[in-house]
Design an enzyme around this catalytic site. Structure first.
Site, PDB file in Angstrom:
ATOM      1  N   ARG A  49      79.333  -3.426 -16.644  1.00 59.35           N
ATOM      2  CA  ARG A  49      78.403  -2.161 -15.949  1.00 59.35           C
ATOM      3  C   ARG A  49      78.552  -1.874 -14.592  1.00 59.35           C
ATOM      4  O   ARG A  49      78.823  -2.877 -13.556  1.00 59.35           O
ATOM      5  CB  ARG A  49      76.346  -2.623 -16.091  1.00 59.35           C
ATOM      6  CG  ARG A  49      75.887  -0.859 -15.624  1.00 59.35           C
ATOM      7  CD  ARG A  49      75.014  -0.901 -15.249  1.00 59.35           C
ATOM      8  NE  ARG A  49      73.681  -1.269 -16.449  1.00 59.35           N
ATOM      9  CZ  ARG A  49      72.340  -1.881 -16.174  1.00 59.35           C
ATOM     10  NH1 ARG A  49      72.814  -2.764 -15.055  1.00 59.35           N
ATOM     11  NH2 ARG A  49      71.381  -1.916 -17.410  1.00 59.35           N
ATOM     12  N   LYS A  63      63.263   5.892 -21.754  1.00 53.94           N
ATOM     13  CA  LYS A  63      64.659   7.015 -21.348  1.00 53.94           C
ATOM     14  C   LYS A  63      65.987   8.016 -21.897  1.00 53.94           C
ATOM     15  O   LYS A  63      65.737   8.834 -21.811  1.00 53.94           O
ATOM     16  CB  LYS A  63      65.120   5.832 -20.073  1.00 53.94           C
ATOM     17  CG  LYS A  63      64.894   5.393 -19.395  1.00 53.94           C
ATOM     18  CD  LYS A  63      63.932   6.279 -17.628  1.00 53.94           C
ATOM     19  CE  LYS A  63      63.468   5.414 -16.622  1.00 53.94           C
ATOM     20  NZ  LYS A  63      63.722   6.509 -15.579  1.00 53.94           N
ATOM     21  N   TYR A  95      62.120   0.632 -22.376  1.00 52.69           N
ATOM     22  CA  TYR A  95      62.925   1.143 -21.367  1.00 52.69           C
ATOM     23  C   TYR A  95      63.921   1.675 -21.866  1.00 52.69           C
ATOM     24  O   TYR A  95      63.690   2.749 -21.305  1.00 52.69           O
ATOM     25  CB  TYR A  95      63.427  -0.014 -20.679  1.00 52.69           C
ATOM     26  CG  TYR A  95      63.480   0.860 -18.844  1.00 52.69           C
ATOM     27  CD1 TYR A  95      62.302   0.976 -18.056  1.00 52.69           C
ATOM     28  CD2 TYR A  95      64.960   0.688 -18.647  1.00 52.69           C
ATOM     29  CE1 TYR A  95      63.228   1.702 -16.949  1.00 52.69           C
ATOM     30  CE2 TYR A  95      65.260   1.256 -17.609  1.00 52.69           C
ATOM     31  CZ  TYR A  95      64.792   1.405 -16.891  1.00 52.69           C
ATOM     32  OH  TYR A  95      65.244   2.040 -15.556  1.00 52.69           O
ATOM     33  N   THR A 113      78.779  -7.740 -15.182  1.00 55.59           N
ATOM     34  CA  THR A 113      78.743  -7.736 -13.965  1.00 55.59           C
ATOM     35  C   THR A 113      77.942  -6.632 -13.532  1.00 55.59           C
ATOM     36  O   THR A 113      77.386  -5.732 -14.736  1.00 55.59           O
ATOM     37  CB  THR A 113      80.342  -7.415 -14.141  1.00 55.59           C
ATOM     38  OG1 THR A 113      80.680  -6.386 -15.016  1.00 55.59           O
ATOM     39  CG2 THR A 113      81.339  -8.118 -14.679  1.00 55.59           C
ATOM     40  N   ASP A 121      70.670  -8.575 -21.894  1.00 61.12           N
ATOM     41  CA  ASP A 121      71.208  -8.712 -20.474  1.00 61.12           C
ATOM     42  C   ASP A 121      73.028  -7.817 -21.110  1.00 61.12           C
ATOM     43  O   ASP A 121      73.652  -8.294 -21.276  1.00 61.12           O
ATOM     44  CB  ASP A 121      70.953  -9.466 -19.802  1.00 61.12           C
ATOM     45  CG  ASP A 121      71.011  -9.586 -18.671  1.00 61.12           C
ATOM     46  OD1 ASP A 121      70.082  -9.937 -18.228  1.00 61.12           O
ATOM     47  OD2 ASP A 121      72.574  -9.678 -17.991  1.00 61.12           O
ATOM     48  N   GLU A 125      65.224   3.370 -24.496  1.00 65.60           N
ATOM     49  CA  GLU A 125      64.126   4.175 -26.180  1.00 65.60           C
ATOM     50  C   GLU A 125      63.953   4.825 -25.199  1.00 65.60           C
ATOM     51  O   GLU A 125      64.182   6.506 -25.368  1.00 65.60           O
ATOM     52  CB  GLU A 125      63.947   3.286 -27.023  1.00 65.60           C
ATOM     53  CG  GLU A 125      65.341   3.152 -28.190  1.00 65.60           C
ATOM     54  CD  GLU A 125      66.658   3.379 -28.574  1.00 65.60           C
ATOM     55  OE1 GLU A 125      66.370   4.839 -28.044  1.00 65.60           O
ATOM     56  OE2 GLU A 125      67.258   2.940 -29.559  1.00 65.60           O
TER      57      GLU A 125
END
Ligand code: UDP
Length: 315
Positions: free
Chosen positions: A275, A149, A145, A210, A271, A147
């Site tokens: 953020r 994007k 996902y 977060t 994970d 890379e």
């Protein structure tokens, strides 16, 4: 205006279709329904300005007639879905983006890419401004996902530089609201689904990681404003109000009279620990910031999922 939207039957795509149809524009909606749902756009199918094409953007896309703007949203966006379909995810970010850029190039249309906060990976800078280049594991489970994007962003910039296409790149942070798929694994629908079923909420890790949740109507407004702007470099779109996943679980518990318990499960690999978008750029150039507080957005989202549960019982 005549818009082409890929990923139109998905959560964000379908709300974007609504917005344009309500303002009297025409929409050509493309989706292969791998994670999108026909139900999300069913109410638009009879509208004369709306056309649905069931098609995979990884194969050439041919649109007849004029096109003003192309919105490329098609992607497997939930971690569960992209981990289940890593090759399709890489393909929609790469070949799919190229095919949609080609639509824009051939029609002299502008192009907007919905990229992602995952471009920042597990960030070492907090909150994340657009100038931060990220901390992405290029071979980890999420790399399909992240890379693809990042490649999609690079390809979009290359098309802008080589063909002078008017392009925009939105870095979309966690967004929630009605029409999310209840079982797509993302934390908002997962917790609401668990609470509705009287199950325990599954908190991954110790829940100290977060996130910052943006309500769908705010995101759509940001995307529309960005598509009308001259900004070619990425712009963060998200809600800067940050909370831990454990706090979020507790907010959901309170909503359901403290009935759901919490079970802790292993943290998925890579994970991100924190953020939160730095949205100063969006504020400055788009005059945009989110308006819907989590409290209000959650009420609307829970009501939506409750209405689905009632409809299920009736059928
Ligand atoms: N998460 C969780 N329980 C769940 C689903 C997700 O604790 O049932 C956590 C996940 O580990 C992540 C956060 O919630 O830290 C947001 O996950 P989501 O899948 O919604 O999207 P992400 O932000 O990771 O792309």
């Amino acid at each position: 205006m005549r818009y082409v939207i890929s990923g139109a039957a998905g959560f964000i795509g379908s709300h974007l279709c609504d917005r344009f149809i309500q303002s009297g524009h025409e929409v050509i909606a493309i989706d292969n329904l791998i994670t999108g749902h026909r139900e999300n756009i069913e109410h638009l199918l009879d509208n004369a300005g709306f056309e649905f094409i069931e098609h995979d953007v990884c194969r050439a896309v041919n649109i007849s007639g004029p096109v003003d703007k192309v919105f490329h949203l098609a992607s497997l966006a939930s971690p569960v879905e992209y981990l289940n379909h890593p090759i399709e995810t890489l393909e929609s970010g790469s070949t799919g983006t190229r095919n949609m850029l080609e639509v824009a190039r051939r029609h002299g249309a502008s192009f907007l890419l919905t990229s992602t906060s995952e471009c920042y990976g597990d960030p070492l800078e907090h909150p994340q401004p657009e100038s931060y280049w990220g901390n992405v594991n290029p071979v980890g489970l999420r790399s399909c996902y992240d890379e693809s994007k990042r490649y999609a962003e690079a390809l979009t910039m290359a098309y802008h530089r080589v063909y002078e296409i008017r392009t925009n790149i939105a870095r979309v942070f966690n967004t929630y609201g009605p029409r999310m798929a209840l079982n797509d694994g993302r934390v908002v629908p997962a917790f609401i689904d668990q609470a509705l079923r009287g199950a325990n909420l599954t908190v991954f890790g110790d829940g100290s990681q977060t996130r910052s949740f943006c309500y769908i109507s705010d995101l759509v407004e940001g995307l529309v404003r960005l598509s009308e702007s001259e900004e070619r470099y990425p712009v963060n779109l998200g809600n800067p109000s940050e909370l831990s996943i454990l706090d979020f679980a507790n907010q959901i518990r309170v909503r359901f009279g403290d009935k759901p318990g919490i079970v802790f499960k292993p943290l998925p690999s890579d994970d991100p620990k924190v953020r939160r978008p730095d949205i100063r750029k969006a504020k400055r150039i788009l005059g945009w910031e989110p308006r819907v507080e989590l409290e209000e957005g959650l009420t609307l989202t829970i009501d939506y999922f409750k209405s689905l549960a009632v409809a299920d019982l009736i059928h």
